[in-house]
Design a protein around this motif. Sequence first.
Motif, PDB file in Angstrom:
ATOM      1  N   LEU A 113       0.838  -1.199   0.000  1.00  0.00           N
ATOM      2  CA  LEU A 113       0.000   0.000   0.000  1.00  0.00           C
ATOM      3  C   LEU A 113       0.874   1.251   0.000  1.00  0.00           C
ATOM      4  O   LEU A 113       0.610   2.208  -0.725  1.00  0.00           O
ATOM      5  N   GLY A 114       1.926   1.233   0.824  1.00  0.00           N
ATOM      6  CA  GLY A 114       2.848   2.362   0.875  1.00  0.00           C
ATOM      7  C   GLY A 114       3.600   2.550  -0.427  1.00  0.00           C
ATOM      8  O   GLY A 114       3.834   3.683  -0.857  1.00  0.00           O
ATOM      9  N   VAL A 115       3.996   1.455  -1.051  1.00  0.00           N
ATOM     10  CA  VAL A 115       4.711   1.534  -2.330  1.00  0.00           C
ATOM     11  C   VAL A 115       3.822   2.171  -3.392  1.00  0.00           C
ATOM     12  O   VAL A 115       4.268   3.035  -4.164  1.00  0.00           O
ATOM     13  N   ARG A 116       2.550   1.770  -3.442  1.00  0.00           N
ATOM     14  CA  ARG A 116       1.628   2.356  -4.413  1.00  0.00           C
ATOM     15  C   ARG A 116       1.455   3.853  -4.171  1.00  0.00           C
ATOM     16  O   ARG A 116       1.426   4.650  -5.107  1.00  0.00           O
ATOM     17  N   GLU A 117       1.341   4.222  -2.904  1.00  0.00           N
ATOM     18  CA  GLU A 117       1.199   5.641  -2.592  1.00  0.00           C
ATOM     19  C   GLU A 117       2.444   6.412  -3.008  1.00  0.00           C
ATOM     20  O   GLU A 117       2.343   7.516  -3.571  1.00  0.00           O
ATOM     21  N   ALA A 118       3.622   5.856  -2.735  1.00  0.00           N
ATOM     22  CA  ALA A 118       4.871   6.527  -3.101  1.00  0.00           C
ATOM     23  C   ALA A 118       4.941   6.763  -4.601  1.00  0.00           C
ATOM     24  O   ALA A 118       5.308   7.855  -5.067  1.00  0.00           O
ATOM     25  N   LYS A 119       4.608   5.746  -5.375  1.00  0.00           N
ATOM     26  CA  LYS A 119       4.659   5.880  -6.830  1.00  0.00           C
ATOM     27  C   LYS A 119       3.688   6.957  -7.319  1.00  0.00           C
ATOM     28  O   LYS A 119       4.031   7.765  -8.195  1.00  0.00           O
ATOM     29  N   LYS A 120       2.501   6.971  -6.761  1.00  0.00           N
ATOM     30  CA  LYS A 120       1.515   7.974  -7.169  1.00  0.00           C
ATOM     31  C   LYS A 120       1.986   9.375  -6.812  1.00  0.00           C
ATOM     32  O   LYS A 120       1.851  10.315  -7.614  1.00  0.00           O
ATOM     33  N   LEU A 121       2.549   9.543  -5.625  1.00  0.00           N
ATOM     34  CA  LEU A 121       3.017  10.859  -5.185  1.00  0.00           C
ATOM     35  C   LEU A 121       4.118  11.394  -6.091  1.00  0.00           C
ATOM     36  O   LEU A 121       4.179  12.589  -6.368  1.00  0.00           O
ATOM     37  N   MET A 122       4.988  10.519  -6.552  1.00  0.00           N
ATOM     38  CA  MET A 122       6.069  10.956  -7.438  1.00  0.00           C
ATOM     39  C   MET A 122       5.578  11.178  -8.857  1.00  0.00           C
ATOM     40  O   MET A 122       5.890  12.203  -9.478  1.00  0.00           O
ATOM     41  N   GLU A 123       4.796  10.228  -9.378  1.00  0.00           N
ATOM     42  CA  GLU A 123       4.388  10.284 -10.778  1.00  0.00           C
ATOM     43  C   GLU A 123       3.351  11.369 -11.046  1.00  0.00           C
ATOM     44  O   GLU A 123       3.415  12.081 -12.057  1.00  0.00           O
ATOM     45  N   GLU A 124       2.382  11.513 -10.150  1.00  0.00           N
ATOM     46  CA  GLU A 124       1.274  12.435 -10.407  1.00  0.00           C
ATOM     47  C   GLU A 124       1.487  13.822  -9.810  1.00  0.00           C
ATOM     48  O   GLU A 124       0.941  14.806 -10.327  1.00  0.00           O
ATOM     49  N   TYR A 125       2.287  13.895  -8.738  1.00  0.00           N
ATOM     50  CA  TYR A 125       2.437  15.177  -8.049  1.00  0.00           C
ATOM     51  C   TYR A 125       3.863  15.722  -8.071  1.00  0.00           C
ATOM     52  O   TYR A 125       4.098  16.852  -7.663  1.00  0.00           O
ATOM     53  N   GLY A 126       4.811  14.921  -8.523  1.00  0.00           N
ATOM     54  CA  GLY A 126       6.183  15.405  -8.637  1.00  0.00           C
ATOM     55  C   GLY A 126       6.911  15.537  -7.316  1.00  0.00           C
ATOM     56  O   GLY A 126       7.831  16.356  -7.178  1.00  0.00           O
ATOM     57  N   VAL A 127       6.533  14.713  -6.327  1.00  0.00           N
ATOM     58  CA  VAL A 127       7.212  14.738  -5.026  1.00  0.00           C
ATOM     59  C   VAL A 127       8.669  14.338  -5.205  1.00  0.00           C
ATOM     60  O   VAL A 127       8.994  13.384  -5.919  1.00  0.00           O
ATOM     61  N   ARG A 128       9.566  15.049  -4.505  1.00  0.00           N
ATOM     62  CA  ARG A 128      11.005  14.873  -4.712  1.00  0.00           C
ATOM     63  C   ARG A 128      11.724  14.207  -3.550  1.00  0.00           C
ATOM     64  O   ARG A 128      12.943  14.004  -3.608  1.00  0.00           O
ATOM     65  N   GLY A 129      10.998  13.886  -2.454  1.00  0.00           N
ATOM     66  CA  GLY A 129      11.691  13.278  -1.328  1.00  0.00           C
ATOM     67  C   GLY A 129      10.745  12.673  -0.302  1.00  0.00           C
ATOM     68  O   GLY A 129       9.558  13.026  -0.238  1.00  0.00           O
ATOM     69  N   PHE A 130      11.301  11.755   0.515  1.00  0.00           N
ATOM     70  CA  PHE A 130      10.546  11.028   1.523  1.00  0.00           C
ATOM     71  C   PHE A 130      11.294  11.066   2.849  1.00  0.00           C
ATOM     72  O   PHE A 130      12.513  10.828   2.894  1.00  0.00           O
ATOM     73  N   LYS A 131      10.563  11.352   3.922  1.00  0.00           N
ATOM     74  CA  LYS A 131      11.154  11.407   5.260  1.00  0.00           C
ATOM     75  C   LYS A 131      10.905  10.087   5.993  1.00  0.00           C
ATOM     76  O   LYS A 131       9.772   9.623   6.090  1.00  0.00           O
ATOM     77  N   PHE A 132      11.990   9.514   6.539  1.00  0.00           N
ATOM     78  CA  PHE A 132      11.904   8.330   7.392  1.00  0.00           C
ATOM     79  C   PHE A 132      12.414   8.684   8.783  1.00  0.00           C
ATOM     80  O   PHE A 132      13.388   9.429   8.929  1.00  0.00           O
ATOM     81  N   HIS A 133      11.753   8.129   9.804  1.00  0.00           N
ATOM     82  CA  HIS A 133      12.182   8.321  11.188  1.00  0.00           C
ATOM     83  C   HIS A 133      12.202   6.938  11.834  1.00  0.00           C
ATOM     84  O   HIS A 133      11.202   6.507  12.427  1.00  0.00           O
ATOM     85  N   PRO A 134      13.325   6.214  11.721  1.00  0.00           N
ATOM     86  CA  PRO A 134      13.356   4.840  12.216  1.00  0.00           C
ATOM     87  C   PRO A 134      12.913   4.680  13.669  1.00  0.00           C
ATOM     88  O   PRO A 134      12.244   3.693  14.014  1.00  0.00           O
ATOM     89  N   THR A 135      13.264   5.631  14.533  1.00  0.00           N
ATOM     90  CA  THR A 135      12.852   5.514  15.929  1.00  0.00           C
ATOM     91  C   THR A 135      11.346   5.674  16.068  1.00  0.00           C
ATOM     92  O   THR A 135      10.682   4.881  16.744  1.00  0.00           O
ATOM     93  N   MET A 136      10.769   6.686  15.436  1.00  0.00           N
ATOM     94  CA  MET A 136       9.320   6.891  15.523  1.00  0.00           C
ATOM     95  C   MET A 136       8.544   5.813  14.772  1.00  0.00           C
ATOM     96  O   MET A 136       7.413   5.480  15.147  1.00  0.00           O
ATOM     97  N   GLN A 137       9.129   5.267  13.717  1.00  0.00           N
ATOM     98  CA  GLN A 137       8.441   4.263  12.914  1.00  0.00           C
ATOM     99  C   GLN A 137       8.760   2.839  13.353  1.00  0.00           C
ATOM    100  O   GLN A 137       8.129   1.893  12.867  1.00  0.00           O
ATOM    101  N   GLY A 138       9.737   2.688  14.260  1.00  0.00           N
ATOM    102  CA  GLY A 138      10.019   1.382  14.841  1.00  0.00           C
ATOM    103  C   GLY A 138      10.588   0.362  13.874  1.00  0.00           C
ATOM    104  O   GLY A 138      10.099  -0.768  13.771  1.00  0.00           O
ATOM    105  N   PHE A 139      11.650   0.739  13.145  1.00  0.00           N
ATOM    106  CA  PHE A 139      12.271  -0.220  12.237  1.00  0.00           C
ATOM    107  C   PHE A 139      13.744   0.130  12.038  1.00  0.00           C
ATOM    108  O   PHE A 139      14.151   1.283  12.208  1.00  0.00           O
ATOM    109  N   TYR A 140      14.537  -0.892  11.719  1.00  0.00           N
ATOM    110  CA  TYR A 140      15.920  -0.663  11.303  1.00  0.00           C
ATOM    111  C   TYR A 140      15.919  -0.315   9.820  1.00  0.00           C
ATOM    112  O   TYR A 140      15.230  -0.967   9.024  1.00  0.00           O
ATOM    113  N   ALA A 141      16.686   0.693   9.438  1.00  0.00           N
ATOM    114  CA  ALA A 141      16.670   1.153   8.054  1.00  0.00           C
ATOM    115  C   ALA A 141      17.049   0.050   7.068  1.00  0.00           C
ATOM    116  O   ALA A 141      16.622   0.074   5.916  1.00  0.00           O
TER     117      ALA A 141
END
Length: 294
Positions: A113-141
Amino acid sequence: MPKLKLPDIEKVVAIDIHTHAEEPCGLHGDDGYDDFQERMAEYFKSPHKHPPTVPETAAYYRSKNIAAVIFPVDAERETGFRRYNNYEMLEVASDNLDVLIPFVSIDPHKGKLGVREAKKLMEEYGVRGFKFHPTMQGFYANDRMAYPLYEAINDGGAIALFHTGQTGVGSGMPGGMGMRLKYSNPMYMDDVAADFPDLKIILAHPSFPWQEEALSVATHKPNVYIDLSGWSPKYFPPILVRYINSILQDKMLFGSDWPVITPDRWLADFAKLDIREEIRPKVLKANARKILGI
């Protein structure tokens, strides 16, 4: 909403690569969210009683003639706080593209679901970057769970900006609000840089207590930059200043961490730092232009 347009970078005096998008006060109804924001303001000695909105942020940066990369943080799974929806944030930011460069955030736990959203944000809206916060999101990069999202970002030519080091999120709250600092050791981003050599990566903040790890990764991997947000420059460790002045001078980026640290405060302290004069324009603007491709 049409595709995002970039500010006229020639006209601004600097590019702040690290600012946070917040919703209008009172619209975030999650229990505990206001307490969390209040403790954050205390931790950073922020002048803002309530986080400024995106239009308020744009007005501030416009008054300073500074462009700003702005983003929300999607950490619904780990924190229980509803995210500031990427599309809602972009809609508001799109009225202020003379000074704002909107990034977005997707928790990698959202999988396909996240991958589909990312692709749409870049392709349709021209988004140039994504913010990750491993501590807040609870994952190792370097968790392979996140790799399909990185692959999509890489294919779209966008930037992956990772929080590194200690965080003010949850500081002083019981159990640190459940936030685990271990996830944000920048050495985990080294695997990402090796596995995605064309992915543009920014390690956010002086990475206390792993500063040397961050410097090592950025020195070794051509696709890794460091932003200097979240700390007043007067607290930068000597080794970080030494690398800004030497071998990483082309990979260091001005960032404030607005609204908890204002550009006024950051820039005033940076002016007092022992940085070679020919390097200051690189940190404040030129290096950001390079990684943003503008």
